[in-house]
Design a protein around this motif. Sequence first.
Motif, short mmCIF file in Angstrom:
data_model
loop_
_atom_site.label_atom_id
_atom_site.label_comp_id
_atom_site.label_asym_id
_atom_site.label_seq_id
_atom_site.Cartn_x
_atom_site.Cartn_y
_atom_site.Cartn_z
N ASP A 358 0.93 -1.30 -0.07
CA ASP A 358 0.02 0.14 0.03
C ASP A 358 0.96 1.36 0.10
OD1 ASP A 358 0.97 -0.16 2.40
OD2 ASP A 358 -0.98 -0.05 3.55
N TYR A 359 0.12 2.36 -0.56
CA TYR A 359 0.98 3.51 -0.62
C TYR A 359 1.10 4.32 0.82
CZ TYR A 359 0.60 3.68 -5.74
OH TYR A 359 0.87 3.49 -6.87
N ALA A 510 -3.82 5.35 -7.66
CA ALA A 510 -3.94 3.75 -7.21
C ALA A 510 -4.40 3.09 -8.22
CB ALA A 510 -4.92 3.96 -6.05
N GLY A 513 -1.72 2.53 -10.69
CA GLY A 513 -0.85 1.41 -10.07
C GLY A 513 -1.42 0.02 -10.21
N VAL A 517 0.16 -3.18 -12.04
CA VAL A 517 0.63 -4.48 -11.29
C VAL A 517 -0.22 -5.59 -12.28
CG1 VAL A 517 0.06 -5.77 -9.47
CG2 VAL A 517 0.79 -3.56 -9.24
N ASP A 534 -5.95 2.46 -1.41
CA ASP A 534 -4.37 2.76 -1.64
C ASP A 534 -3.62 1.63 -1.47
OD1 ASP A 534 -4.39 2.80 1.09
OD2 ASP A 534 -3.88 4.74 1.06
N VAL A 536 -3.18 -2.89 -2.62
CA VAL A 536 -3.23 -3.91 -3.58
C VAL A 536 -2.72 -5.08 -3.10
CG1 VAL A 536 -2.25 -4.74 -5.65
CG2 VAL A 536 -2.72 -2.10 -5.60
N GLU A 553 6.26 -3.21 -6.69
CA GLU A 553 6.61 -2.11 -6.06
C GLU A 553 7.06 -1.11 -7.08
OE1 GLU A 553 8.62 -2.65 -1.66
OE2 GLU A 553 9.40 -3.98 -3.29
N LEU A 556 3.92 0.27 -8.92
CA LEU A 556 3.22 1.09 -7.86
C LEU A 556 3.84 2.64 -7.81
CD1 LEU A 556 1.93 -1.34 -5.27
CD2 LEU A 556 0.44 0.08 -7.02
N LEU A 571 6.12 3.10 -0.07
CA LEU A 571 5.50 1.99 0.17
C LEU A 571 5.53 1.04 1.39
CD1 LEU A 571 5.68 0.81 -3.70
CD2 LEU A 571 4.04 2.07 -2.82
#
Length: 584
Positions: A358-359, A510, A513, A517, A534, A536, A553, A556, A571
């Motif tokens: 996550d961010y 997000a 991102g 991914v 935010d 994944v 990573e 994102l 992250l």
Amino acid sequence: MTYGLLFDFPIESKSEYKFINSSTELESKLSSYLTADEIGLDIETTGLDPYKDQIRLLQLSSRDAPNLLIDAYAINNWIDLLKPLFKSSAIKIIHNAKFELKFFYHLGIDIKGVIFDTMLASQLLAAGHQLKHKLSDLVERYLSIEMDKSEQKSDWNQLELRPSQLAYASNDVEYLIPLYDKLRLELRHNKMRKVAKLEFDTVHAVAQMELAGFGLDRQRLDQYQNQLAVEHQKLEAEIINQLGPINVNSPKQLKEALFKVGIVLDGTNREALNQHAELPVIFNILEYRKIEQLKSTYGEKLTSSLHPITGRLHSDYFQLGTNTGRMSCREPNIQSIVNGELRNCFRPEPGYKLIVVDYSQIELRILAGMAQDFKMIEALNQGIDLHKLTASIVTQKAMDEISKDEREIAKTLNFGLVYGAGIDNLAKHLQQKGLMVNRSEMEEFKQRFLKRFIGVALYIKKATKGRKYEIRTLSGRRKEFPPDKFGHRKSASYTEKLNTPIQGSAADIAKLGLYKVYQVLKGTKGKLVAFIHDEVVVEIPTEQAEELLPQIEQALKEAGQYYLSNVEISLSANICDSWMEKSA
């Protein structure tokens, strides 16, 4: 697209169509479609579930050829015959593409080229308006044509389809290209082509994620539910022991019983109870209600949502679930699950791991980037704990002297500025956490913060100045504030002026991102299984987890840097055996 009607409604096709029920005929009719720049695409199915239901009919439309209605029951090799079309560079125009993509992905069909989703395009253009976005709504709104949808729920699981069904199916693709022409011009005129491309790309990831589902350990869930029931009964017994024989779920009886033991309340809602949370009986009541909510929200509902074939949870994501662009989901809403013990029940299948990324503090990074506050950007880029730094600024203490409570107060202040919360609401929020900060103290803290971060102060002043009838995010996403039914134009509120561009830009990052991914995972056995604002969640074979984590990573981070070029993207990433371990 399912179920049974007994009567053959006299629907007429608005254009010429060709019903195809042989391989030879399909091959001969496809040539003009393989050279088309745009193709309208739709399917009729025997139900809504790709695991239980089948594609009955595929419909194609183009600018220069009759609509094709392809009988998937009669043509066994239709997938092979249509592969060149699916792989072509033609723009595929689909209404609610997520539905079609789930059926295609389940059959191993990959759709190349750009997807133009008319539903998502309409929702983007109408953010802030109270409009409907079914195909018939769009055809009426943009083309002034009323569609007959009476065959929508007819029985498609039959060997011979009625003329009325075929006409209905033809009409479903007939208007896709004219809608595309209208919506494309609207997106261009409103400078929203980039955000539309973002949403059209993201729908691939969302479809794959819904199809994959999220693994849930039924045995652990049962144990958790039993544990909740025991704790619930124990707390109820303790409350009755403290207050006497009452119905704990009755606000009236609870208030009267509390009065008898010297606790006078205006009401028994959470806000009123939180003011006396230090008292043992009030603490028990709050805990009792928390467990009650967990039982009702995530008890039997999760169990009943498990798919009978996959044994997994296949949530229904709304890609544009809010006017700010954030996703929402339902059946079940896993985005609202924050309880650690409950998250412990979410696990990958044997031989797999979860990658949870996550961010970190993405809203504050967006605020810093939008405000171009170089002091805040510098702190974030150096990896400094911004909440602790804020606490140091407002309390005028050294950072190594900051307590846990002071950091929590600063955190509330930081996010309060992002969300446009007032001083009273900030103080009330802290009070609910048992932290007592009066209004004057909170106001002083805010002023010290703004004095230090001048860029943020200037941004807030500019963003909230005057009346605003539309707000944009970093991607160009727009939320409008249209006139009411009396024609009165309403401006965005103070909170909306601050929160909408930041929350919406977080959604932009997000989603980009998520799509990146999805691209990383193509060709692997990894799959997206959940998306929580935010965060994944990916399920991946154990032997591939260490190798793919850096790629995920990087994907994102690239999404964040695309919109925030001078702000470091941070992250939090974990390889886990359960969803709970992410927050451990």
